[in-house]
Design a protein around this motif. Structure first.
Motif, short mmCIF file in Angstrom:
data_model
loop_
_atom_site.label_atom_id
_atom_site.label_comp_id
_atom_site.label_asym_id
_atom_site.label_seq_id
_atom_site.Cartn_x
_atom_site.Cartn_y
_atom_site.Cartn_z
N GLY A 282 -14.05 22.38 -20.57
CA GLY A 282 -13.99 20.84 -20.43
C GLY A 282 -14.15 20.48 -19.10
O GLY A 282 -14.28 21.18 -18.24
N ASP A 283 -13.62 19.07 -18.88
CA ASP A 283 -13.96 18.72 -17.39
C ASP A 283 -12.46 18.66 -16.85
O ASP A 283 -11.76 17.63 -16.48
CB ASP A 283 -14.33 17.08 -17.65
CG ASP A 283 -15.73 16.82 -17.91
OD1 ASP A 283 -16.36 17.88 -18.08
OD2 ASP A 283 -16.13 15.77 -18.44
N THR A 284 -12.02 19.80 -16.50
CA THR A 284 -10.88 20.15 -15.80
C THR A 284 -11.07 20.93 -14.55
O THR A 284 -12.11 21.67 -14.31
CB THR A 284 -10.03 20.99 -16.69
OG1 THR A 284 -10.52 22.56 -16.94
CG2 THR A 284 -9.61 20.22 -18.14
N GLY A 285 -9.99 20.76 -13.56
CA GLY A 285 -10.13 21.38 -12.22
C GLY A 285 -10.07 23.17 -12.60
O GLY A 285 -10.59 23.98 -11.71
N VAL A 286 -9.55 23.57 -13.85
CA VAL A 286 -9.68 25.04 -14.11
C VAL A 286 -11.09 25.38 -14.55
O VAL A 286 -11.44 26.49 -13.72
CB VAL A 286 -8.86 25.25 -15.57
CG1 VAL A 286 -8.89 26.83 -15.83
CG2 VAL A 286 -7.52 24.76 -15.22
N PHE A 287 -11.79 24.42 -15.02
CA PHE A 287 -13.19 24.60 -15.30
C PHE A 287 -14.17 24.80 -14.25
O PHE A 287 -14.92 25.87 -13.93
CB PHE A 287 -13.77 23.83 -16.20
CG PHE A 287 -15.26 23.91 -16.56
CD1 PHE A 287 -15.86 25.04 -17.45
CD2 PHE A 287 -16.21 23.09 -16.27
CE1 PHE A 287 -17.12 25.28 -17.40
CE2 PHE A 287 -17.62 23.14 -16.70
CZ PHE A 287 -18.07 24.28 -17.26
N LEU A 288 -13.89 24.09 -13.10
CA LEU A 288 -14.41 23.94 -12.05
C LEU A 288 -14.22 25.22 -11.04
O LEU A 288 -15.31 25.92 -10.62
CB LEU A 288 -13.84 22.87 -11.07
CG LEU A 288 -14.59 21.56 -10.88
CD1 LEU A 288 -13.97 20.63 -9.68
CD2 LEU A 288 -16.11 21.71 -10.73
N GLN A 289 -12.98 25.80 -11.26
CA GLN A 289 -12.58 26.90 -10.25
C GLN A 289 -13.32 28.30 -11.13
O GLN A 289 -13.71 29.23 -10.45
CB GLN A 289 -11.02 26.93 -10.23
CG GLN A 289 -10.48 25.88 -9.56
CD GLN A 289 -10.47 26.40 -7.95
OE1 GLN A 289 -11.35 27.46 -7.54
NE2 GLN A 289 -9.59 26.11 -7.10
N TYR A 290 -13.17 28.02 -12.42
CA TYR A 290 -13.79 29.49 -13.24
C TYR A 290 -15.17 29.28 -12.93
O TYR A 290 -15.76 30.48 -12.84
CB TYR A 290 -13.65 29.04 -14.52
CG TYR A 290 -13.98 30.07 -15.41
CD1 TYR A 290 -13.60 31.42 -15.59
CD2 TYR A 290 -15.21 29.85 -16.16
CE1 TYR A 290 -14.59 32.45 -16.22
CE2 TYR A 290 -15.84 30.80 -16.91
CZ TYR A 290 -15.36 32.21 -17.10
OH TYR A 290 -15.96 33.14 -17.79
N THR A 291 -15.94 28.29 -12.67
CA THR A 291 -17.60 28.24 -12.57
C THR A 291 -17.77 29.00 -11.07
O THR A 291 -18.70 29.53 -10.76
CB THR A 291 -17.91 27.04 -12.57
OG1 THR A 291 -17.53 26.23 -13.93
CG2 THR A 291 -19.50 26.92 -12.57
N PHE A 349 -19.64 14.54 -10.57
CA PHE A 349 -20.88 15.21 -9.91
C PHE A 349 -20.87 16.67 -10.17
O PHE A 349 -21.62 17.43 -10.59
CB PHE A 349 -21.33 14.95 -8.43
CG PHE A 349 -22.17 15.69 -7.77
CD1 PHE A 349 -23.69 15.61 -8.07
CD2 PHE A 349 -22.01 16.95 -7.02
CE1 PHE A 349 -24.66 16.24 -7.42
CE2 PHE A 349 -22.91 17.54 -6.52
CZ PHE A 349 -24.03 17.37 -6.64
N LEU A 350 -19.69 17.20 -9.46
CA LEU A 350 -19.25 18.69 -9.73
C LEU A 350 -18.95 19.11 -11.20
O LEU A 350 -19.25 20.36 -11.26
CB LEU A 350 -18.02 18.80 -8.90
CG LEU A 350 -17.97 18.56 -7.23
CD1 LEU A 350 -16.63 18.84 -6.61
CD2 LEU A 350 -19.24 19.60 -6.64
N MET A 351 -18.57 18.37 -11.87
CA MET A 351 -18.41 18.67 -13.54
C MET A 351 -19.84 18.97 -14.04
O MET A 351 -20.00 20.06 -14.84
CB MET A 351 -17.53 17.58 -14.09
CG MET A 351 -16.13 17.74 -13.84
SD MET A 351 -15.44 19.04 -14.50
CE MET A 351 -13.82 18.95 -13.67
#
Length: 403
Positions: A282-291, A349-351
């Motif tokens: 989902g659209d979370t900071g955790v997902f950004l970091q994981y990617t 944009f990053l999401m």
């Protein structure tokens, strides 16, 4: 008035011992207690006004107490800000400008902008018709200054001191009218640079609680984000071996809080929900970091594609083209965020980039592909990784390479 209450409250309920041990908590407890008492006891309200008057008159004892509270508070701020990777060169509030506030009042008087009401307060008429339908009070009847008087003095001092191109005030949205009036009075005083002053208002966070109770200190939220993240990581099957898991949990926890805060318009209120903000999908900071960590791992295994020859014609599948077209929008998104001072454009944009690359991971394998295709895909993934890392840093997030 709030500071007068705290000063008068500390003289009644304060304890230097507790203040040394847990400064902010003790000041907060005193503040809550004195506010309760003041509701039914006019003597306390009187004492608060008296304490504030002593401050304005620069009386030694009141000033010493104020300085002590201020130093304690700034030290605590600095520790919390350090965890967030935030550094301020100067800590200076409007309270430093009490002396200059009186000069501002005299200047308003000379310019014919000051009026005295029946109650004895001094005001500036801000109505277009000059009928006092809109005005701002700059002096109380007892001659003490107000927040706006000191803020006028502070703005003038900052312009003289820093000769800024623009000055941006970031506060919660309840102060919208205050800043509107501040800029209006500065313009009326002949300060054309007030047109380059701007207020960026932010909304309220609703439903934020920690185990420690209803009122929330940011430090407790950061601690809890780290603890919850650490627990999630220890339960996840994909978590990599790490030397300092607490450090990673801290960075990812903070990125979850920042993304949640910056996802929508800054001025909107939002409901705080621990489970939602720490989701790995989902659209979370955790997902950004994981990617980002996943891309780092891919590059670590296969290189970044910079070594060999690169044939862009091998990236004409729809998946690659979607990513490339999205990457092309990066500078436009940065420009938009800089123009309206809203980080949401960059977050979104990053999401979208993270979701696009998550699908590409599955559909565009590097391992087992012909050498030239693998090189081209690595070059693409490496570009995405760089933009993700840079975008996160702009938002105040420290990218992690393993999680």
């Amino acid at each position: 008035m709030q500071f007068g209450l705290l000063g008068a409250g500390f003289q009644r309920f304060g304890c230097q011992e507790k203040l040394k041990k847990n400064p902010l908590q003790h000041l907060f407890d005193v503040y809550v207690q004195v506010n309760k008492e003041a509701e039914n006891n006019e003597v306390i309200g009187q004492a608060a006004r008296e304490f504030f008057r002593q401050l304005e008159q620069q009386e030694q004892q009141a000033l010493l107490l104020w300085k002590q509270f201020r130093e304690i508070t700034v030290e605590e701020y600095q520790q919390v800000y350090k965890r967030l990777g935030v550094h301020f060169d100067i800590y200076s509030g409007e309270s430093f400008h009490q002396q200059q506030a009186q000069e501002v009042v005299q200047r308003l008087q000379r310019l014919g902008l000051l009026k005295t009401t029946e109650k004895g307060t001094s005001v500036v008429d801000l109505s277009s018709a000059g009928d006092m339908s809109s005005y701002s009070t700059v002096l109380r009847s007892d001659g003490t200054s107000l927040y706006i008087t000191r803020d006028l003095a502070a703005a003038i001092d900052r312009k003289e001191r820093y000769n800024f191109d623009e000055m941006i005030y970031v506060t919660d949205k309840s102060q919208g009218i205050h800043f509107q009036q501040l800029f209006q009075i500065l313009l009326a005083m002949g300060h054309s640079w007030a047109e380059r002053c701007q207020h960026v208002p932010f909304g309220l966070v609703q439903g934020m609680k920690t185990r420690l109770g209803e009122v929330v200190f940011l430090e407790d939220i950061l601690d809890e984000a780290r603890a919850r993240m650490l627990r999630n990581m220890s339960q996840s099957k994909t978590t990599k071996e790490m030397v300092y898991p607490e450090d990673t949990a801290e960075k990812v926890g903070i990125s979850a809080l920042i993304v949640q805060d910056f996802k929508g318009p800054l001025g909107s209120d939002y409901k705080f929900d621990w489970d939602r903000i720490l989701q790995a999908q989902g659209d979370t900071g955790v997902f950004l970091q994981y990617t980002h960590a996943r891309l780092c791992s891919l590059i670590h295994q296969h290189g970044d594609g910079e070594e060999g020859a690169f044939d862009p014609s091998l990236l004409i599948d729809q998946r690659s083209i979607s990513i490339l077209q999205h990457l092309l929008r990066y500078d436009e998104v940065l420009y938009q965020s800089a123009q309206d001072l809203q980080p949401k454009h960059l977050v979104n944009f990053l999401m979208t980039l993270s979701h696009l690359v998550a699908s590409a991971h599955r559909e565009l394998p590097v391992k087992g592909s012909p050498q030239a295709v693998a090189q081209a895909r690595l070059r693409l993934f490496s570009g995405v990784c760089t933009v993700l890392a840079n975008g996160m840093k702009i938002l105040g997030i420290t990218p992690v390479e393993k999680m």
